[in-house]
Scaffold this motif. Structure first.
Motif, short mmCIF file in Angstrom:
data_model
loop_
_atom_site.label_atom_id
_atom_site.label_comp_id
_atom_site.label_asym_id
_atom_site.label_seq_id
_atom_site.Cartn_x
_atom_site.Cartn_y
_atom_site.Cartn_z
N LEU A 275 35.89 18.75 -126.89
CA LEU A 275 36.86 18.51 -125.81
C LEU A 275 36.27 17.57 -124.77
CD1 LEU A 275 38.59 21.92 -125.01
CD2 LEU A 275 39.31 20.09 -126.55
N LEU A 276 34.97 17.66 -124.54
CA LEU A 276 34.36 16.79 -123.55
C LEU A 276 34.40 15.33 -124.02
CD1 LEU A 276 32.89 16.67 -120.83
CD2 LEU A 276 30.74 16.85 -122.09
N ALA A 277 34.02 15.09 -125.26
CA ALA A 277 34.04 13.72 -125.80
C ALA A 277 35.46 13.16 -125.79
CB ALA A 277 33.46 13.70 -127.21
N ASP B 234 33.91 17.32 -115.23
CA ASP B 234 32.52 17.30 -114.79
C ASP B 234 31.63 17.70 -115.97
OD1 ASP B 234 30.40 17.04 -113.09
OD2 ASP B 234 30.64 19.02 -112.17
N TYR B 235 30.45 17.14 -116.05
CA TYR B 235 29.53 17.46 -117.15
C TYR B 235 28.16 16.93 -116.79
CZ TYR B 235 29.35 12.58 -118.40
OH TYR B 235 29.13 11.23 -118.36
N LYS B 236 27.17 17.33 -117.58
CA LYS B 236 25.86 16.73 -117.42
C LYS B 236 25.15 16.61 -118.77
CE LYS B 236 21.87 16.76 -114.41
NZ LYS B 236 21.10 17.62 -113.50
N CYS B 237 24.73 17.74 -119.32
CA CYS B 237 23.81 17.68 -120.48
C CYS B 237 24.48 17.33 -121.80
CB CYS B 237 23.09 19.02 -120.62
SG CYS B 237 24.18 20.34 -121.19
N GLN B 238 25.74 17.70 -121.95
CA GLN B 238 26.47 17.55 -123.22
C GLN B 238 25.88 18.36 -124.36
OE1 GLN B 238 27.95 13.52 -124.07
NE2 GLN B 238 26.93 12.83 -122.21
N LYS B 239 25.02 19.32 -124.04
CA LYS B 239 24.36 20.09 -125.10
C LYS B 239 24.51 21.60 -124.94
CE LYS B 239 20.80 16.68 -126.05
NZ LYS B 239 19.57 16.18 -125.47
N GLY B 240 25.37 22.02 -124.04
CA GLY B 240 25.56 23.45 -123.88
C GLY B 240 24.51 24.13 -123.02
N ASN B 241 23.79 23.36 -122.22
CA ASN B 241 22.72 23.95 -121.40
C ASN B 241 23.02 24.08 -119.92
OD1 ASN B 241 20.90 24.30 -123.57
ND2 ASN B 241 20.37 22.12 -123.48
N CYS B 242 23.82 23.16 -119.37
CA CYS B 242 23.94 23.10 -117.90
C CYS B 242 25.14 23.87 -117.36
CB CYS B 242 24.02 21.65 -117.45
SG CYS B 242 25.59 20.84 -117.84
N THR B 243 26.13 24.11 -118.18
CA THR B 243 27.41 24.77 -117.86
C THR B 243 28.30 23.97 -116.88
OG1 THR B 243 26.79 26.20 -115.95
CG2 THR B 243 26.32 27.07 -118.13
N ARG B 244 27.92 22.74 -116.62
CA ARG B 244 28.74 21.92 -115.71
C ARG B 244 30.12 21.62 -116.30
NH1 ARG B 244 25.45 18.46 -112.24
NH2 ARG B 244 27.01 16.83 -112.36
N CYS B 245 30.23 21.62 -117.61
CA CYS B 245 31.50 21.29 -118.26
C CYS B 245 32.37 22.52 -118.47
CB CYS B 245 31.24 20.61 -119.60
SG CYS B 245 30.51 21.73 -120.81
N LYS B 246 31.99 23.62 -117.83
CA LYS B 246 32.77 24.85 -118.04
C LYS B 246 34.21 24.67 -117.60
CE LYS B 246 32.29 28.47 -115.41
NZ LYS B 246 31.54 29.54 -114.72
N ARG C 90 35.32 28.35 -121.48
CA ARG C 90 34.55 27.71 -122.54
C ARG C 90 33.75 26.56 -121.95
NH1 ARG C 90 36.35 28.53 -127.91
NH2 ARG C 90 34.43 27.38 -128.33
N LEU C 91 32.75 26.11 -122.72
CA LEU C 91 32.03 24.89 -122.36
C LEU C 91 32.70 23.76 -123.13
CD1 LEU C 91 28.35 26.20 -122.52
CD2 LEU C 91 29.81 25.93 -120.50
N ALA C 92 33.21 22.77 -122.41
CA ALA C 92 33.98 21.70 -123.08
C ALA C 92 33.14 20.93 -124.09
CB ALA C 92 34.56 20.75 -122.04
N CYS C 93 31.83 20.84 -123.87
CA CYS C 93 30.98 20.10 -124.82
C CYS C 93 30.73 20.89 -126.09
CB CYS C 93 29.67 19.67 -124.16
SG CYS C 93 28.53 21.02 -123.80
N GLN C 94 31.09 22.17 -126.09
CA GLN C 94 30.86 23.02 -127.26
C GLN C 94 32.16 23.41 -127.95
OE1 GLN C 94 27.46 24.19 -128.14
NE2 GLN C 94 27.28 22.36 -126.87
#
Ligand code: FES
Length: 85
Positions: free
Chosen positions: A22-24, A34-46, A76-80
C-alpha cells in the motif's frame, strides 16, 4: 475495489495493485502517507485500514512485532500490507 486508509486524521483512497505494498502504491498515486524505513521497523506508515481488509494479506511477523496490540483495532503498516487481488 478501492482501499481506504486513515492516517493522522486524514482519509486516503488507494486503488490496490496486486502484489504491491500500500505504501508503494500510495507513492505512485500521490497519496501523501507518512513513512520512513519501508521495512516494517519504524511504524511511521501506520494506518487504520478503513476499507479493504478482505483483499489484503494477513499481518506480517513485523507487524505482529511492532503493533500487535493495534492489529485487532484494524491498524496496519502500509509498507507491509499487500493486496492479494
Ligand atoms: S515505513 Fe517504517 S514501518 Fe513502514
Amino acid at each position: 475495489m478501492a482501499i481506504q486508509v486513515k492516517q493522522e486524521g486524514n482519509v486516503y483512497t488507494i486503488e490496490p495493485v496486486k502484489g504491491k505494498s500500500l505504501l508503494a502504491t500510495a507513492f505512485e498515486q500521490e497519496v501523501p502517507l507518512d513513512y520512513k524505513c519501508q521495512k516494517g521497523n519504524c511504524t511511521r506508515c501506520k494506518v487504520e485500514l478503513v476499507k479493504g481488509e478482505e483483499i489484503v494479506n494477513k499481518p506480517t511477523p513485523k507487524e505482529h512485532e511492532q503493533i500487535e496490540d493495534e492489529l485487532p483495532e484494524g491498524y496496519r503498516l502500509a509498507c507491509q500490507t499487500v493486496p492479494l487481488k
